[in-house]
Design an enzyme around this catalytic site. Structure first.
Site, mmCIF file in Angstrom:
data_model
loop_
_atom_site.group_PDB
_atom_site.id
_atom_site.type_symbol
_atom_site.label_atom_id
_atom_site.label_comp_id
_atom_site.label_asym_id
_atom_site.label_seq_id
_atom_site.Cartn_x
_atom_site.Cartn_y
_atom_site.Cartn_z
ATOM 1 N N GLY A 143 0.800 -1.320 0.134
ATOM 2 C CA GLY A 143 0.032 0.059 -0.050
ATOM 3 C C GLY A 143 0.915 1.292 -0.042
ATOM 4 N N ASP A 145 -7.177 -0.082 5.319
ATOM 5 C CA ASP A 145 -7.843 -1.526 6.048
ATOM 6 C C ASP A 145 -6.675 -2.593 6.156
ATOM 7 O OD1 ASP A 145 -9.460 -3.229 7.207
ATOM 8 O OD2 ASP A 145 -10.713 -3.411 5.450
#
Length: 543
Positions: free
Chosen positions: A367, A384
């Site tokens: 990410g 998340d």
């Protein structure tokens, strides 16, 4: 005279001794990496667990070096070394058969007897019981081979250096081969069998070529075969029913379970699940429904043209799927959702078992690395990536959230799913929220009832609750509108503290471990008291 007597059969060739050193070094590293995968489904793969694995293995190797040197001086017969290798081979092959039962036995005993540091103590004891003895035996290889290989002091340096080189090269291959080849291809159990089989073969070659009695090898061979038969037939979560998939990737142990009304992805069999998808296409009141409040908290609503959304930690795509399913009810003309998921295997499972919409674009990447690689900005960024008890430190720091802020549009909103309820001023949630508040001027949180999840919303613009109330009121879907009203009523403005996480200092493993201790205290308090009063028989009677 002694050296000549020892060099019978295959031992006439120094190459065989060097190969013994090579495969011993390879097996040590393979077992170490296998240990991490054996423990990860139960204790996570955090830095704490890795530290315990490396520490216990180094202890075993050091003790093996000492014992091996003394044994070689006192009993110079090579047969002793190859007997130890034979025993190590069988022990390693037995790990997939009994290892998970030992781990659960230790965890079950400790969970009702200790109050703090459960993860450290349980993982350490499991490592000591399962891995120390075979690696102690492999630790005796190098000093023993020095004794058998050096013919004179004239070439002792060369021989010892060559043995060290073979050990090092073997260790290098033993590092890469399990991670990138055997574990992803055939799993942890078969990886133990492969390297146990290599050691067994080395020992058998010695015994078969030195005119030793062969009868002593029959039992080890039969035990190895029994391990092959019994060690690959049960799952890590052998007590579970309804498993539709169990496997491993480069990053995770993966388990998909069908409960009848939901499909669950778990990366850890003891501490919760990674993703839940309800089969009924409706609101569930779970965290991903609560996170749907983020688009309503922006002055840009209803996003004329298209809502641009990024999900860091895509998992099985639950949040993206829910947003798309309720797009029209949310009053948003169009959505473009990009998901980032580091584990390609999870992406494959999401397509096979979780019905991810085809128009969701998933990128298999880290990410944070993705944010550095793209120039795109988004209206909503969902973070998340905090699964089970594992929080990647590189996605918890001021530097990371600054990067997220740079990729938000001017009126954009970040929503973070924090898996653990813990309101103490020094909890992992407090550290994360304080860190986020150091980057974003406006931060609100809401706890999801009936779960351990807490949703955090952050933005550079004010009045997020007012915007949620105003924009949520025009939602056409009655259930969604009611849920947004509930979220708005439960929102709490976060008052920032001084607990900051940075790339240089982010002790997320220790903070997460404190939450685990708290969860054990709260959830198992009755059983701990029952154990203190009546022992194990009292707990068994209740069950």
């Amino acid at each position: 005279m002694e050296a000549e007597r020892n060099k019978k059969g295959i031992l006439r060739y120094k190459a065989y001794l060097y190969l013994t050193e090579f495969f011993a070094g390879m097996s040590v590293m393979a077992v170490e990496l296998g240990a991490s995968r054996l423990l990860a489904p139960y204790f996570s793969s955090s830095q704490i667990v890795w530290t315990i694995i490396i520490g216990t293995i180094m202890i075993a190797m050091a003790l093996g070096n000492i014992y091996g040197g003394r044994s070689a001086d006192k009993h110079p017969e090579p047969v002793r070394l190859y007997r130890r290798i034979l025993v190590a081979a069988i022990w390693i092959a037995a790990i997939p058969v009994v290892g998970k039962y030992i781990i659960l036995g230790i965890a079950g005993l400790l969970v009702v007897t200790i109050n703090t540091n459960f993860l450290i103590i349980a993982a350490f004891l499991a490592c000591m019981v399962i891995f120390v003895f075979p690696l102690f035996l492999l630790g005796t290889v190098t000093p023993s081979l020095v004794k058998y290989t050096v013919d004179s002091l004239d070439d002792s340096g060369k021989v010892v250096g060559t043995l060290g080189a073979y050990n090092t090269v073997g260790s290098i291959i033993g590092t890469f081969l399990p991670t990138f080849v055997t574990i992803p291809a055939v799993g942890t159990a078969v990886t133990f069998f492969i390297f146990g089989g290599i050691l067994l073969t080395l020992a058998l070659i010695y015994f078969f070529t030195t005119s030793r009695k062969f009868t002593g090898t029959v039992l080890p061979i039969l035990l190895f075969i029994a391990c092959l038969i019994g060690g690959h037939s049960t799952s890590f979560a052998f007590w579970e029913s309804g498993l539709v998939y169990e496997g491993e990737s480069v990053y995770n142990y993966l388990q998909v379970k069908d409960t009848g009304n939901s499909v669950i992805l778990s990366t850890n069999v003891l501490f919760g699940v990674q993703s839940v998808t309800m089969k009924e296409k409706e609101l569930t009141g779970m965290y991903y429904d609560y996170a749907m409040a983020a688009p309503f908290m922006s002055p840009g609503y209803p996003y004329d043209g298209q809502l641009q959304m990024l999900v860091l930690g895509m998992g099985t795509g639950t949040y993206a799927r829910q947003c798309l399913a309720y797009r029209e009810g949310m009053g948003i003309p169009d959505m473009e959702i990009v998901g980032v998921e580091i584990d390609e295997k999870i992406t494959e499972l999401s397509e096979r078992y979780f019905d991810v919409p085809e128009d969701v674009h998933t990128v298999n990447y880290d990410g944070r690395a993705y944010l550095r690689a793209t120039d795109e900005c988004y209206d909503v960024i969902m973070v998340d990536a905090y699964q089970d008890i594992t929080i990647p430190f590189q996605m918890s720091s001021i530097e990371f959230f600054t990067l997220v802020k740079e990729h938000l549009n001017e009126d954009g909103v970040m929503v973070v799913n924090m898996n653990m309820h813990d309101s103490s001023v020094s909890s992992i949630n407090a550290y994360l929220a304080d860190t986020i508040a150091a980057v974003f001027p406006n931060v609100y949180t809401v706890d999801v009832p009936g779960t351990t999840n807490r949703e955090l919303f952050a933005s550079c613009h004010a009045d997020m609750p007012a915007l949620l109330s105003e924009n949520g009121a025009v939602v056409t879907d009655d259930a969604l509108r009611a849920l947004m009203e509930e979220v708005g009523g439960r929102l709490v403005c976060y008052e920032a503290g001084e607990h900051l996480l940075t790339d240089d200092k982010a002790p997320v493993e220790l903070l997460g471990m404190e939450v685990i201790d708290s969860l054990i205290q709260n959830e198992l308090g009755y059983y701990k008291e029952r154990f203190r009063q009546d022992g194990i028989s009292g707990i068994l009677g209740d069950l």
